[in-house]
Write a protein that holds these residues in place. Structure first.
Motif, PDB file in Angstrom:
ATOM      1  N   ASP A 138      22.776 -43.555 -21.166  1.00 45.28           N
ATOM      2  CA  ASP A 138      22.992 -43.626 -19.917  1.00 45.28           C
ATOM      3  C   ASP A 138      22.798 -44.827 -19.074  1.00 45.28           C
ATOM      4  O   ASP A 138      21.969 -45.758 -19.595  1.00 45.28           O
ATOM      5  CB  ASP A 138      21.554 -42.586 -19.271  1.00 45.28           C
ATOM      6  CG  ASP A 138      21.822 -41.158 -19.676  1.00 45.28           C
ATOM      7  OD1 ASP A 138      22.836 -40.795 -19.775  1.00 45.28           O
ATOM      8  OD2 ASP A 138      20.780 -40.454 -19.642  1.00 45.28           O
ATOM      9  N   VAL A 139      23.791 -45.242 -18.332  1.00 41.12           N
ATOM     10  CA  VAL A 139      23.810 -46.444 -17.698  1.00 41.12           C
ATOM     11  C   VAL A 139      23.927 -46.260 -16.067  1.00 41.12           C
ATOM     12  O   VAL A 139      24.888 -45.409 -15.652  1.00 41.12           O
ATOM     13  CB  VAL A 139      25.265 -47.248 -18.216  1.00 41.12           C
ATOM     14  CG1 VAL A 139      25.249 -48.633 -17.663  1.00 41.12           C
ATOM     15  CG2 VAL A 139      25.080 -47.515 -19.816  1.00 41.12           C
ATOM     16  N   LEU A 140      23.200 -47.137 -15.403  1.00 45.79           N
ATOM     17  CA  LEU A 140      23.301 -46.888 -13.901  1.00 45.79           C
ATOM     18  C   LEU A 140      23.538 -48.250 -13.465  1.00 45.79           C
ATOM     19  O   LEU A 140      22.936 -49.326 -14.208  1.00 45.79           O
ATOM     20  CB  LEU A 140      21.903 -46.379 -13.337  1.00 45.79           C
ATOM     21  CG  LEU A 140      21.480 -45.074 -13.663  1.00 45.79           C
ATOM     22  CD1 LEU A 140      19.972 -44.870 -12.973  1.00 45.79           C
ATOM     23  CD2 LEU A 140      22.378 -43.974 -13.157  1.00 45.79           C
ATOM     24  N   LEU A 141      24.483 -48.530 -12.508  1.00 45.78           N
ATOM     25  CA  LEU A 141      24.737 -49.932 -11.694  1.00 45.78           C
ATOM     26  C   LEU A 141      24.234 -49.562 -10.457  1.00 45.78           C
ATOM     27  O   LEU A 141      24.233 -48.629  -9.697  1.00 45.78           O
ATOM     28  CB  LEU A 141      26.573 -49.749 -11.661  1.00 45.78           C
ATOM     29  CG  LEU A 141      27.369 -49.835 -12.816  1.00 45.78           C
ATOM     30  CD1 LEU A 141      28.912 -50.198 -12.442  1.00 45.78           C
ATOM     31  CD2 LEU A 141      26.833 -50.687 -13.882  1.00 45.78           C
ATOM     32  N   THR A 142      23.271 -50.561 -10.299  1.00 48.87           N
ATOM     33  CA  THR A 142      22.292 -50.523  -9.174  1.00 48.87           C
ATOM     34  C   THR A 142      22.369 -51.834  -8.202  1.00 48.87           C
ATOM     35  O   THR A 142      22.620 -52.857  -8.676  1.00 48.87           O
ATOM     36  CB  THR A 142      20.843 -50.243  -9.652  1.00 48.87           C
ATOM     37  OG1 THR A 142      20.435 -51.402 -10.204  1.00 48.87           O
ATOM     38  CG2 THR A 142      20.921 -49.252 -10.431  1.00 48.87           C
ATOM     39  N   SER A 143      21.908 -51.547  -7.068  1.00 47.39           N
ATOM     40  CA  SER A 143      21.667 -52.974  -5.984  1.00 47.39           C
ATOM     41  C   SER A 143      20.471 -52.373  -5.159  1.00 47.39           C
ATOM     42  O   SER A 143      20.510 -51.225  -4.426  1.00 47.39           O
ATOM     43  CB  SER A 143      22.824 -53.010  -5.431  1.00 47.39           C
ATOM     44  OG  SER A 143      22.802 -54.042  -4.182  1.00 47.39           O
ATOM     45  N   THR A 144      19.478 -53.054  -5.072  1.00 43.70           N
ATOM     46  CA  THR A 144      18.464 -52.979  -4.075  1.00 43.70           C
ATOM     47  C   THR A 144      19.064 -53.329  -2.762  1.00 43.70           C
ATOM     48  O   THR A 144      18.263 -52.898  -1.702  1.00 43.70           O
ATOM     49  CB  THR A 144      17.100 -53.717  -4.509  1.00 43.70           C
ATOM     50  OG1 THR A 144      17.414 -55.245  -4.455  1.00 43.70           O
ATOM     51  CG2 THR A 144      16.552 -53.186  -5.949  1.00 43.70           C
ATOM     52  N   ILE A 145      19.877 -54.084  -2.589  1.00 37.22           N
ATOM     53  CA  ILE A 145      20.322 -54.595  -1.251  1.00 37.22           C
ATOM     54  C   ILE A 145      21.262 -53.373  -0.768  1.00 37.22           C
ATOM     55  O   ILE A 145      20.764 -52.896   0.490  1.00 37.22           O
ATOM     56  CB  ILE A 145      21.206 -55.770  -1.331  1.00 37.22           C
ATOM     57  CG1 ILE A 145      20.487 -56.844  -1.991  1.00 37.22           C
ATOM     58  CG2 ILE A 145      21.813 -56.220   0.066  1.00 37.22           C
ATOM     59  CD1 ILE A 145      19.277 -57.262  -1.308  1.00 37.22           C
ATOM     60  N   THR A 146      22.256 -52.932  -1.499  1.00 38.96           N
ATOM     61  CA  THR A 146      23.144 -51.708  -0.819  1.00 38.96           C
ATOM     62  C   THR A 146      22.618 -50.654  -1.243  1.00 38.96           C
ATOM     63  O   THR A 146      22.991 -49.388  -0.626  1.00 38.96           O
ATOM     64  CB  THR A 146      24.369 -51.728  -1.345  1.00 38.96           C
ATOM     65  OG1 THR A 146      24.530 -51.709  -3.139  1.00 38.96           O
ATOM     66  CG2 THR A 146      25.173 -53.140  -1.145  1.00 38.96           C
ATOM     67  N   GLU A 147      21.499 -50.421  -2.178  1.00 42.03           N
ATOM     68  CA  GLU A 147      20.979 -49.032  -2.414  1.00 42.03           C
ATOM     69  C   GLU A 147      21.857 -48.323  -3.317  1.00 42.03           C
ATOM     70  O   GLU A 147      21.483 -47.267  -3.740  1.00 42.03           O
ATOM     71  CB  GLU A 147      20.253 -48.438  -1.262  1.00 42.03           C
ATOM     72  CG  GLU A 147      19.370 -49.142  -0.493  1.00 42.03           C
ATOM     73  CD  GLU A 147      18.564 -48.198   0.380  1.00 42.03           C
ATOM     74  OE1 GLU A 147      19.196 -47.080   0.623  1.00 42.03           O
ATOM     75  OE2 GLU A 147      17.700 -48.433   0.851  1.00 42.03           O
ATOM     76  N   ASP A 148      22.708 -48.941  -3.994  1.00 35.50           N
ATOM     77  CA  ASP A 148      23.629 -48.138  -5.031  1.00 35.50           C
ATOM     78  C   ASP A 148      22.842 -47.660  -6.201  1.00 35.50           C
ATOM     79  O   ASP A 148      22.082 -48.716  -6.440  1.00 35.50           O
ATOM     80  CB  ASP A 148      24.943 -49.148  -5.270  1.00 35.50           C
ATOM     81  CG  ASP A 148      25.901 -49.284  -4.460  1.00 35.50           C
ATOM     82  OD1 ASP A 148      25.795 -48.461  -3.349  1.00 35.50           O
ATOM     83  OD2 ASP A 148      27.028 -49.890  -4.623  1.00 35.50           O
ATOM     84  N   GLY A 149      22.902 -46.738  -6.652  1.00 34.84           N
ATOM     85  CA  GLY A 149      22.276 -46.229  -7.888  1.00 34.84           C
ATOM     86  C   GLY A 149      20.976 -46.041  -7.784  1.00 34.84           C
ATOM     87  O   GLY A 149      20.357 -45.356  -8.761  1.00 34.84           O
ATOM     88  N   ILE A 150      20.203 -46.136  -6.774  1.00 39.84           N
ATOM     89  CA  ILE A 150      18.772 -46.058  -6.367  1.00 39.84           C
ATOM     90  C   ILE A 150      18.336 -44.417  -6.641  1.00 39.84           C
ATOM     91  O   ILE A 150      17.366 -44.413  -7.347  1.00 39.84           O
ATOM     92  CB  ILE A 150      18.218 -46.892  -5.272  1.00 39.84           C
ATOM     93  CG1 ILE A 150      18.533 -48.209  -5.303  1.00 39.84           C
ATOM     94  CG2 ILE A 150      16.720 -46.439  -5.196  1.00 39.84           C
ATOM     95  CD1 ILE A 150      17.811 -48.896  -6.485  1.00 39.84           C
ATOM     96  N   SER A 151      18.973 -43.786  -5.942  1.00 33.75           N
ATOM     97  CA  SER A 151      18.741 -42.089  -5.777  1.00 33.75           C
ATOM     98  C   SER A 151      19.153 -41.725  -7.139  1.00 33.75           C
ATOM     99  O   SER A 151      18.742 -40.534  -7.373  1.00 33.75           O
ATOM    100  CB  SER A 151      19.544 -41.493  -4.701  1.00 33.75           C
ATOM    101  OG  SER A 151      20.823 -41.784  -4.936  1.00 33.75           O
ATOM    102  N   ASP A 152      20.262 -42.327  -7.937  1.00 31.06           N
ATOM    103  CA  ASP A 152      20.479 -41.579  -9.264  1.00 31.06           C
ATOM    104  C   ASP A 152      19.289 -41.925 -10.256  1.00 31.06           C
ATOM    105  O   ASP A 152      19.183 -41.250 -11.124  1.00 31.06           O
ATOM    106  CB  ASP A 152      21.624 -42.354  -9.723  1.00 31.06           C
ATOM    107  CG  ASP A 152      22.727 -42.050  -9.038  1.00 31.06           C
ATOM    108  OD1 ASP A 152      22.817 -40.767  -8.191  1.00 31.06           O
ATOM    109  OD2 ASP A 152      23.637 -42.877  -8.743  1.00 31.06           O
ATOM    110  N   LEU A 153      18.516 -42.966  -9.919  1.00 32.43           N
ATOM    111  CA  LEU A 153      17.388 -43.250 -10.942  1.00 32.43           C
ATOM    112  C   LEU A 153      16.287 -42.611 -10.892  1.00 32.43           C
ATOM    113  O   LEU A 153      15.461 -42.293 -11.816  1.00 32.43           O
ATOM    114  CB  LEU A 153      17.105 -44.892 -10.638  1.00 32.43           C
ATOM    115  CG  LEU A 153      15.740 -45.578 -11.565  1.00 32.43           C
ATOM    116  CD1 LEU A 153      16.358 -45.289 -12.974  1.00 32.43           C
ATOM    117  CD2 LEU A 153      15.814 -46.913 -11.146  1.00 32.43           C
ATOM    118  N   LEU A 154      15.836 -42.116  -9.749  1.00 31.44           N
ATOM    119  CA  LEU A 154      14.593 -41.503  -9.375  1.00 31.44           C
ATOM    120  C   LEU A 154      14.445 -40.153 -10.432  1.00 31.44           C
ATOM    121  O   LEU A 154      13.321 -40.077 -10.967  1.00 31.44           O
ATOM    122  CB  LEU A 154      14.369 -41.314  -7.916  1.00 31.44           C
ATOM    123  CG  LEU A 154      13.040 -40.476  -7.669  1.00 31.44           C
ATOM    124  CD1 LEU A 154      11.943 -41.485  -7.896  1.00 31.44           C
ATOM    125  CD2 LEU A 154      13.009 -40.301  -5.981  1.00 31.44           C
TER     126      LEU A 154
END
Length: 293
Positions: A138-154
């Protein structure tokens, strides 16, 4: 006698969670004689007069343990690797993957700082992500600035113990802060002269996130294959492990043996060349490892 789990180790003290209460404990001298140190994640038996004066008496058998970071009984590892600053390193990622695979820990790859990637470099990062997905990760692309992928990680963090690991400066603490802002974990920018991050996490501690426990760990930039033998290395590469049963020779190391299914898959483009290159370099590293006495 009481039972609980160590959730933090700091300055010779172990903080044990039991029935919703945390007790500060020391380890009994017997552990020094046995050359066993309690680790964060350990299930332990302890006694305590109060919440500041406890003693750990026994450690239950561990299902796994890591040396760096020092933690036990881990279900999952979120391997955080930045797309840039520092540059994405598939070689270092593969080292981490080998370590967690060898310990029976499920890996989740998180490529951070995706907002900083230029349009020119983004296809390369996405190609790496797809390569690892094709392997089965499983691979997630994330950004804490734009919040991309953060909700997918939880959801990945629920109902398990997760270690967050990766090179210094890739944004591990920033990621946890994005998941749980009240943590306010300290972060630091990349050192311009070294091109890598400064260590911001000084100890291992299990933190409640969602319905799981997450360990923020000190960053580190090198791994040694201390307990991995030559014949076991390919089992830590899932795509090679699946193919190895089709090799002509049992115990094939996938180097120069005839009728090797892994080499055939490599020639047909079914295994990324860099993965095989990393595998062979790790083989050489294990061969050169000094014997343990």
């Amino acid at each position: 006698m009481l039972k609980g789990r160590i959730i933090k180790a700091l300055s010779g003290f172990y903080y044990v969670l039991s029935d919703g209460k945390i007790t500060q404990c020391r380890g009994r001298g017997v552990f020094r004689k046995q050359k066993v140190s309690p680790l964060v994640g350990d299930y332990v038996t302890f006694q305590a007069e109060n919440e500041l004066e406890g003693y750990i008496l026994d450690i239950e058998e561990r299902k796994n343990e890591l040396i760096r970071p020092p933690i036990a009984n881990v279900d999952q590892a979120v391997l955080v690797f930045s797309a840039i600053e520092p540059e994405f390193s598939p070689l270092l990622l593969d080292r981490f993957l080998v370590l967690v695979e060898a310990n029976g820990i499920k890996p989740l790859i998180c490529i951070s700082k995706i907002d900083l990637v230029s349009d020119e470099k983004r296809p390369g990062i996405e190609k790496y992500a797809q390569d690892y997905r094709n392997i089965g990760y499983d691979v997630l692309l994330t950004s804490t600035i734009t919040e991309d992928g953060i909700s997918d990680l939880l959801p990945y963090l629920n109902e398990c113990v997760t270690v967050v690991a990766g090179q210094s400066g890739v944004g591990k603490s920033s990621l946890l802060n994005a998941l749980k802002p009240e943590l306010e974990l300290k972060t630091n920018d990349i050192s311009a002269s070294l091109g890598r991050g400064k260590h911001t996490t000084r100890h291992v501690e299990l933190i409640s996130v969602g319905t799981g426990l997450v360990a923020d760990t000190p960053g580190f930039s090198s791994l040694e294959f201390i307990n991995i033998e030559l014949e076991d290395l390919s089992t830590c590469f899932p795509e090679m492990d699946r193919l190895s049963e089709n090799c002509k020779f049992r115990g094939c190391l996938h180097l120069s043996e005839p009728k090797c299914a892994v080499k055939s898959a490599l020639e047909e483009g079914d295994i990324p060349p860099y993965r095989y290159e990393h595998y062979t370099s790790f083989i050489e590293e294990i061969k050169q490892r000094k014997p343990r006495y």
